[in-house]
Enzyme design. Sequence first.
Site, mmCIF file in Angstrom:
data_model
loop_
_atom_site.group_PDB
_atom_site.id
_atom_site.type_symbol
_atom_site.label_atom_id
_atom_site.label_comp_id
_atom_site.label_asym_id
_atom_site.label_seq_id
_atom_site.Cartn_x
_atom_site.Cartn_y
_atom_site.Cartn_z
ATOM 1 N N ARG A 153 95.055 24.880 44.828
ATOM 2 C CA ARG A 153 94.775 26.221 44.289
ATOM 3 C C ARG A 153 95.199 26.343 42.829
ATOM 4 O O ARG A 153 94.435 26.842 41.995
ATOM 5 C CB ARG A 153 95.456 27.300 45.132
ATOM 6 C CG ARG A 153 94.866 27.433 46.524
ATOM 7 C CD ARG A 153 95.652 28.400 47.372
ATOM 8 N NE ARG A 153 97.039 27.932 47.492
ATOM 9 C CZ ARG A 153 98.073 28.683 47.813
ATOM 10 N NH1 ARG A 153 97.910 29.974 48.038
ATOM 11 N NH2 ARG A 153 99.282 28.179 47.920
ATOM 12 N N ASN B 193 94.152 29.691 50.357
ATOM 13 C CA ASN B 193 94.232 28.839 51.541
ATOM 14 C C ASN B 193 93.710 29.624 52.728
ATOM 15 O O ASN B 193 93.914 30.839 52.814
ATOM 16 C CB ASN B 193 95.680 28.441 51.830
ATOM 17 C CG ASN B 193 96.193 27.359 50.913
ATOM 18 O OD1 ASN B 193 95.429 26.632 50.284
ATOM 19 N ND2 ASN B 193 97.508 27.246 50.826
#
EC number: 3.6.1.7
Length: 101
Positions: free
Chosen positions: A28, A46
Site C-alpha cells: 500500500r 488491504n
Amino acid sequence: MEGVPSVRDSLVRARILVRGVVQGVFFRASMREEALRLGLSGWVRNLPDGESVEAVVEGRGDAVERIICWCLRGPPAARVRELRVELEPYKGEFRGFEIRY
C-alpha cells in the site's frame, strides 16, 4: 487513427484487485508513492482475506496503465498471483492518494 484521442490521453478510472503475498510487504505505501509520482489520485486498502489489496485510481490513461503494470510486480517483497482491473467512468472525486484502513 490521426485526430482521434486515445485512452492514454483521456481521464480514466480503474478499480484494481491484487492477490498474492501483498499484505505486510509495504504494498500500500509503495503503491501510494508510485501513484503520487505518476500524478494519480485515489486510494488503496488491504482486504480482510489477508491476501488481497484493492485500489481505485483516477488520472490520465497513460499513468493508469503504468500503475497497473507496477501492480503486476509491486514492491520487492510482494508476490503477485492475480491481478484484476475494471475500468469505470471517471468521476474526479479524489484529491491526492490515500491509504485506507
